[in-house]
Every structure is written in C-alpha cells, then in structure tokens.
Design an enzyme around this catalytic site. Sequence first.
Site: not given
Length: 369
Positions: A270-272
């Site tokens: 989700p960060c990427r």
Amino acid sequence: MRKLFVGSIIGAVLLSVISCNAMKTDGYIIVGTIKGADNGWVLLKKREEGKMITADSVQVKEGKFAFAGKVDIPEVFYLKLANVDGAFPFFIENGALTMKVYTDSIDKSSVTGSVSQDAFIAYQKEESVYNLKMEALYGDYMKCKEAHDSIGVKTVETAYDSVQKAQSIFTKEYILKNGKSVVAAYLAISSAYAYSLEDLKAINKAMDPSIANSAYVKNLVERETILTKVEPGQPAPDFTLNDTTGNPVSLSSFKGKVVLVDFWASWCGPCRAENPNVVAAYKKFNSKGFTVFGVSLDTDKGKWQAAVAKDELTWTHVSDLIGWKNAAAKQYGVMSIPANFLIDEEGEIIGSSLRGDDLVKKLEEVLGK
C-alpha cells in the site's frame, strides 16, 4: 514487569500429586495430553516487547506434560511443540488447567479451567460468523477476477468492506461491554492500530480498575498518551535519524516549510501504491514551500535505497533500519503504514493520514491552489 514463576515440575510426579489432591498452589498448574506424540518437548511462550520468548519448557512423557507457575493477572501464552509448525494461543490464569493438544492440528487444541479462555472462545465463536462471510466473499472475488468481471469485483469489494466494518463494530462493542475481562483488553490492544484517539479514550474508560495492572491495559493507556501528543494542534515531536548516506537529519531542520512526515517501507505494498500520489503532491507544491520527510521502516538498506530510486522519491529519507522498532514510528504511535503527519512552518501538526486527493486538498488549503 510481572514475575512469572517458571519452575517446571516433573510430569509424572505432578500428575500423581494432582490426582490425589495432595498439592495446593496459589499459582497455575497445567496438565496436558498430546495426541500424536509420546515424547519430545513442549514450549510455553509469551510475547514481550514485540518478541516471542520461551517462558518455560518441559519434556513429554508417555504423551503427557505439565507446567506450574504463577501469573499476577490472566495473560495470553502460546503453546508450541518442538519441531511442529504453529502455536496455540490461550489464556493462563492461576488455578488448575487441563489441555488437549493435537500434533497434526495444534490450532484445534483445547483448554479447560480458565475463565478467561472460556470468554475468549465464546468471543471467537461469535466473531467467526463474520470471518465465514468474508471467506465466502473472497471466493466470489476470485471468480469475478478470473472472469474479468470488473463490475462483479467492485460489488464484492463493497460487500466485503461492509462485513469487515460490521466485524470491527462487533469487536469494539464487545470490548466496551466487557471491561472487567482481560480478554477485552487483549482484543483492544491487538486492534489498537485501527482505533482513533477518541476510540481509545472510550475503551480505556471502560476498562475496570481490577485489571489495571494488565500489560494490555497499560499499553492501551500508553498509546492514548502517545496519540494525544500527535493530534492536530500539537507541536510535532522532534526526532533525528540517519539519511541514506549515514548523516543525521532532524525534523526540526525543516522549520519554515510545510513538511509531510511520511512513514513507509519498501516491502509495504500500500505504501508503494501511494507513493505516486505523494510524488505528484511534492511536484505541485514544492515551489510553494512544501517538502516530504520520508521515514522508512525497512531493515535492509539496499532494498530501501532501491525503492527510493525506483519510485523517484526525490526528498530526504531517513531510517534506523530496525523495522517496526523505528524510534520515530514509536514516538508518533505508528502501528500501520502508510502513515503520515502534515506539519506547518512553525512545527505544529495540522493533519494526519492524508492520502490521495485528501493530501492535495489540505495542501491547497494551506498553501493555495
């Protein structure tokens, strides 16, 4: 820290003593049988400061084992068999407990004699209704994906989110109604990452004084204290970590700019996925005094640096490369990522959890379109 008396008693002797009721204890005695193993080792583990430690271990004799010790308040331990995958979590409390353990399916093991464990099992039974619904919906989701049915996928996703929300509400209501039980405190701290400051205040208020010494309750109180310090309107706690070249950089060095403290990691999907949105916001508002201060929860420097380059994250990045023990993450109460905090020119927190369009809208509000 609570003291745990972990002196093991030879199984055969303890079993004979218990059977004739000749021994009394103000602690706990666990007598267990194992189906599928006549010998080997049984480990009693517990979680301390994010690590699993071995609290006690005994040898199996003729398919039987026994533990003896004392706890100040009911607590979750994990029973593990040497050379067998998996572990069985259960509540230990002082008294006589009986266990049945299965080597081929340790998760199907059972415990009697623990009131807290009985309450935990009852909770799990009610919660399983939601889990079964989500499992069924996941099956439907995969079918729609395989059939390239985009409308069906969205419909299933909406239904899944609805069930997941209902499950969260059920758990929260259980916690609020059962404040005298350590089980409620355990469930609350296990889901603490999902609770807002207001949720935590309500939960902590519901906890009965009789369980105030539980580590779970103490951790909940500590988390409320941390989140109170990083609410919008509070001065942003300063911290210093090393950048990708090993040089120390402090948050306070960005004073005079609007800065987004962005917690992320190379291994976080989700960060990427969110990184392109942060890049777009940086490009749009950097000339107006906006910057990003990336804090990575990585443990591998090479992977961290590679992700920074691949995602074209051209701002300052820091990390202590110790994962979830990251000093800044602890300071800001970060228990899930991506997570971020927006800080104004004077060092005051003015927003948090700003993702996608929400970040852009907030920056337009602060810096102008």
